[in-house]
Design a protein around this motif. Structure first.
Motif, PDB file in Angstrom:
ATOM      1  N   THR A  59      12.478  -0.697   7.329  1.00 43.34           N
ATOM      2  CA  THR A  59      11.315  -0.354   6.653  1.00 43.34           C
ATOM      3  C   THR A  59      10.167   0.194   7.268  1.00 43.34           C
ATOM      4  OG1 THR A  59      12.161  -2.308   6.071  1.00 43.34           O
ATOM      5  CG2 THR A  59       9.171  -2.061   6.072  1.00 43.34           C
ATOM      6  N   TYR A  60       9.995   1.193   6.697  1.00 36.01           N
ATOM      7  CA  TYR A  60       8.563   1.312   6.746  1.00 36.01           C
ATOM      8  C   TYR A  60       6.820   1.380   6.155  1.00 36.01           C
ATOM      9  CZ  TYR A  60       5.774   5.732   8.649  1.00 36.01           C
ATOM     10  OH  TYR A  60       4.257   6.841   8.668  1.00 36.01           O
ATOM     11  N   HIS A  61       5.748   0.899   6.612  1.00 37.72           N
ATOM     12  CA  HIS A  61       4.671   0.447   5.887  1.00 37.72           C
ATOM     13  C   HIS A  61       5.291  -0.457   4.700  1.00 37.72           C
ATOM     14  CE1 HIS A  61       2.224   2.942   8.858  1.00 37.72           C
ATOM     15  NE2 HIS A  61       2.915   3.855   8.326  1.00 37.72           N
ATOM     16  N   GLY A  62       5.823  -1.783   4.674  1.00 34.86           N
ATOM     17  CA  GLY A  62       6.521  -2.337   3.848  1.00 34.86           C
ATOM     18  C   GLY A  62       7.383  -2.099   3.042  1.00 34.86           C
ATOM     19  N   ASP A  63       8.166  -0.695   3.071  1.00 28.75           N
ATOM     20  CA  ASP A  63       8.750   0.350   2.240  1.00 28.75           C
ATOM     21  C   ASP A  63      10.372  -0.080   2.759  1.00 28.75           C
ATOM     22  OD1 ASP A  63       6.929   0.594   0.756  1.00 28.75           O
ATOM     23  OD2 ASP A  63       6.348   2.368   1.625  1.00 28.75           O
ATOM     24  N   LYS A  64      11.272  -0.308   2.061  1.00 25.97           N
ATOM     25  CA  LYS A  64      12.644  -0.445   2.305  1.00 25.97           C
ATOM     26  C   LYS A  64      13.617   1.396   2.511  1.00 25.97           C
ATOM     27  CE  LYS A  64      13.828  -5.044   2.499  1.00 25.97           C
ATOM     28  NZ  LYS A  64      14.697  -6.141   2.746  1.00 25.97           N
ATOM     29  N   TYR A  65      13.692   1.851   3.413  1.00 22.97           N
ATOM     30  CA  TYR A  65      14.686   3.901   3.126  1.00 22.97           C
ATOM     31  C   TYR A  65      15.786   3.658   3.768  1.00 22.97           C
ATOM     32  CZ  TYR A  65      12.734   4.872   7.955  1.00 22.97           C
ATOM     33  OH  TYR A  65      12.783   5.009   8.817  1.00 22.97           O
ATOM     34  N   THR A  66      16.619   3.964   3.982  1.00 22.22           N
ATOM     35  CA  THR A  66      17.858   4.496   4.373  1.00 22.22           C
ATOM     36  C   THR A  66      18.156   5.467   5.136  1.00 22.22           C
ATOM     37  OG1 THR A  66      19.092   5.327   2.372  1.00 22.22           O
ATOM     38  CG2 THR A  66      19.176   2.618   3.275  1.00 22.22           C
ATOM     39  N   THR A  67      18.756   5.209   6.306  1.00 21.75           N
ATOM     40  CA  THR A  67      18.616   6.517   6.699  1.00 21.75           C
ATOM     41  C   THR A  67      20.352   6.437   7.429  1.00 21.75           C
ATOM     42  OG1 THR A  67      18.058   8.894   8.763  1.00 21.75           O
ATOM     43  CG2 THR A  67      17.702   5.889   9.039  1.00 21.75           C
TER      44      THR A  67
END
Length: 155
Positions: free
Chosen positions: A124-132
């Protein structure tokens, strides 16, 4: 000045693209174990089973079947050696059901004595979920894991 204005104007017509595509887990993990080279296939299976049985299933009593006593650890949070590995992971809870598959597994590559497993890593970055991507790389010696690398940071 005229060239700069043209470049800025043209840039406005370029399509907006997303920064990255999501990382997706493999749907058939058994396919990832295949290789035309029997040694590479055996090394892939060793790393895959180690992950399922010892790491995800936390059956630490089986660690010595997969790992050398003089195992070298590059994760900064875990001491080197089989004993250091068992000591660290024994603090994370007892045995669980051994999964048939490894959650989030994307791929398995094998070359020579090295096997790399890559995984979906949700953040999560600044409330946004993402995948790496997360990875674990093993060096296999005499049909046992001799060395390990990952991208963990000191905690």
């Amino acid at each position: 000045m005229k060239k700069a204005l043209i470049i800025i104007t043209l840039a406005g017509f370029l399509p907006v693209t997303q920064a990255a595509e999501p990382v997706i887990a493999a749907t058939n993990q058994l396919e990832l174990l295949k290789s035309n080279n029997t040694k590479l296939a055996a090394n892939k299976k060793l790393a895959f089973d180690f992950f399922r049985i010892v790491l995800r299933g936390r059956h630490l009593e089986q660690a010595s079947k997969f790992m050398r006593e003089d195992y070298i650890q590059h994760n900064p949070n875990v001491e080197t050696g089989l004993k250091g590995f068992v000591d660290y992971f024994s603090k994370l809870g007892g045995p669980r059901t051994i999964p048939d598959q490894v959650p989030g597994l994307v791929s398995i590559q094998a070359e020579g004595e090295y096997v790399t497993l890559s995984f979906v890593n949700e953040q999560t970055y600044h409330g946004d979920k993402y995948t790496t991507t997360w990875f674990d790389m093993f060096r296999i010696q005499d049909s046992k894991i001799a060395e390990h690398w990952d991208c963990e940071i000191k905690r």
